[in-house]
Scaffold this active site. Structure first.
Site, PDB file in Angstrom:
ATOM      1  N   THR A  35       0.914  -1.393   0.037  1.00 33.84           N
ATOM      2  CA  THR A  35       0.121   0.037   0.043  1.00 33.84           C
ATOM      3  C   THR A  35       0.899   1.570  -0.138  1.00 33.84           C
ATOM      4  O   THR A  35       0.521   2.377  -0.773  1.00 33.84           O
ATOM      5  CB  THR A  35      -0.955   0.012   1.193  1.00 33.84           C
ATOM      6  OG1 THR A  35      -1.739  -1.100   1.085  1.00 33.84           O
ATOM      7  CG2 THR A  35      -1.887   1.044   1.325  1.00 33.84           C
ATOM      8  N   SER A  77       2.117  -7.688  -0.647  1.00 33.27           N
ATOM      9  CA  SER A  77       2.870  -8.595   0.075  1.00 33.27           C
ATOM     10  C   SER A  77       2.527  -9.959   0.201  1.00 33.27           C
ATOM     11  O   SER A  77       3.114 -11.024   0.798  1.00 33.27           O
ATOM     12  CB  SER A  77       3.027  -8.090   1.594  1.00 33.27           C
ATOM     13  OG  SER A  77       1.827  -8.077   2.258  1.00 33.27           O
ATOM     14  N   THR A 111       1.885  -4.174   4.341  1.00 38.69           N
ATOM     15  CA  THR A 111       1.575  -4.664   5.679  1.00 38.69           C
ATOM     16  C   THR A 111       1.287  -6.026   5.791  1.00 38.69           C
ATOM     17  O   THR A 111       1.503  -6.145   7.214  1.00 38.69           O
ATOM     18  CB  THR A 111       0.865  -3.469   6.265  1.00 38.69           C
ATOM     19  OG1 THR A 111      -0.570  -3.472   5.703  1.00 38.69           O
ATOM     20  CG2 THR A 111       1.262  -1.997   6.255  1.00 38.69           C
ATOM     21  N   ASP A 112       0.462  -6.470   5.033  1.00 43.67           N
ATOM     22  CA  ASP A 112      -0.280  -7.636   5.266  1.00 43.67           C
ATOM     23  C   ASP A 112       0.691  -8.923   5.900  1.00 43.67           C
ATOM     24  O   ASP A 112       0.308  -9.678   7.001  1.00 43.67           O
ATOM     25  CB  ASP A 112      -0.900  -8.273   4.134  1.00 43.67           C
ATOM     26  CG  ASP A 112      -2.265  -7.463   4.018  1.00 43.67           C
ATOM     27  OD1 ASP A 112      -2.529  -6.511   4.797  1.00 43.67           O
ATOM     28  OD2 ASP A 112      -2.644  -7.452   2.718  1.00 43.67           O
TER      29      ASP A 112
END
Ligand code: DAS
Length: 342
Positions: A35, A77, A111-112
């Site tokens: 993101t 990710s 971030t995942d």
């Protein structure tokens, strides 16, 4: 050109500035996507990928460090797993060896699965220079985008001598976390990253970094990757009321050499899963028991031939078990590695 008095004066006045600029620490920012590296409708549509050389143009960041950038990937990710962990870790290890001028390295990442990549780097990177992973919960063109602030904080951590010897770290939302401790705890909020039952390494305030933990002074990785070119398959299987053997048998059939159970409560398992786990272990599959609760401990030492994950969550336990199995399939040795991570 003749050196006029004006020219000499201008040279003299500029000299301190030139010195200040050349003595700023150098940080390499490696872009991998996520993101932070996107604009547009990230969640429901197809985002526009923003290149890293554009992302690093954050007002004021130049006063912290002289930035270099490199676009390693530009992907979500969810596409970053064991083979890419290996590739990234080897690349950063090469940079740390060949580029002594780098004070530290920042990796931008979705971030995942950031906590998994960061923990893999933590377990495998040599040296004591800071490697800081960061990202954003909001795309770069959204109101209140957090990427620029996170990137600036990550660079501030990367140049801080007090951040040395702490392994790989994650910076999100004004906090510096140990990669081992941090987890994404909310699907959308900017304050999503937490270290359950532990503290952040430091709070990153406008006037400085305030450390909560002393540096362990690490210089050697837990795992030397050496000749490892491929990592064993390790899957996570959820436990839930009424769960049966289907998922466990399926991952064993797919070639898993390790299974992490996201157990209920303190590592409990659904009764329908026990027989399948016994079959898996009889085939040499190593089983680690974690908890799906999001925090808390499952004791490492057990008397049933399996290994508890301590307070490593299932996805962290999978990273550790993957690396452990690249070294040995001995349950006692693997338990020792888990114990050392508590
Ligand atoms: N899609 C995401 C990722 O790449 C989300 C994010 O970066 O926050 O992990």
């Amino acid at each position: 050109m003749r050196a006029t008095p004006h020219f000499l004066l201008a040279l003299l006045l500029c000299a301190p500035l030139a010195t200040a600029q050349t003595t700023r620490p150098v940080v390499l920012v490696i872009g991998t996507g996520g993101t932070i590296g996107s604009s547009g409708d990230y969640w429901t549509g197809t985002p526009t990928r923003v290149p890293i050389d554009q992302l690093i143009r954050v007002p004021g960041i130049d006063s912290v460090a002289m930035l270099r950038s490199e676009q390693f990937w530009n992907i979500a990710s969810g596409a970053i797993g064991p083979s890419r962990w290996l590739e990234l870790s080897r690349h950063i290890a090469d940079l740390l060896r060949d580029r002594p001028e780098l004070a530290g390295i920042v990796v931008t990442h979705g971030t995942d699965t950031m906590e998994e990549t960061a923990y893999f780097l933590d377990l495998t990177l040599p040296g004591d220079r800071p490697v800081v992973v960061t990202g954003a919960m909001r795309p770069s063109d959204m109101a209140g985008a957090d990427g620029p602030a996170n990137l600036t904080s990550a660079v501030r951590a990367a140049v801080d001598p007090r951040a040395r010897g702490r392994g790989a770290m994650v910076v999100m939302d004004d906090r510096l976390f140990a990669a081992r401790d941090v987890t994404k705890s909310n699907s959308t909020r900017v304050e999503s990253f937490q270290a359950p039952e532990r503290a952040p390494i430091a709070i990153i305030d406008p006037d400085g970094l305030y450390y909560r933990q002393a540096s362990p002074g690490r210089t050697r990785p837990v795992f030397e990757l050496g000749a490892v070119r491929e990592l064993p398959r390790v899957d996570i299987v959820y436990s839930y009321g009424g769960a049966d053997s289907v998922m466990i048998d399926a991952v064993v059939a797919a070639g898993a050499r390790g299974i992490v159970m996201a157990g209920v409560g303190r590592g409990g398992l659904a009764s329908g899963q026990s027989e399948a786990l016994r079959r898996a272990r009889a085939k040499g599959v190593v089983v680690a028991i974690s908890t799906r609760t999001g925090s808390g401990r499952v004791p490492v030492t057990r008397d049933d031939g399996m290994v508890g994950s301590g307070d490593l969550n299932p996805q962290k336990a999978r990273v550790l078990l993957t690396l452990a199995l690249s070294r040995s399939a001995d349950v006692g040795e693997i338990a020792q590695l888990f114990r050392a991570q508590q």
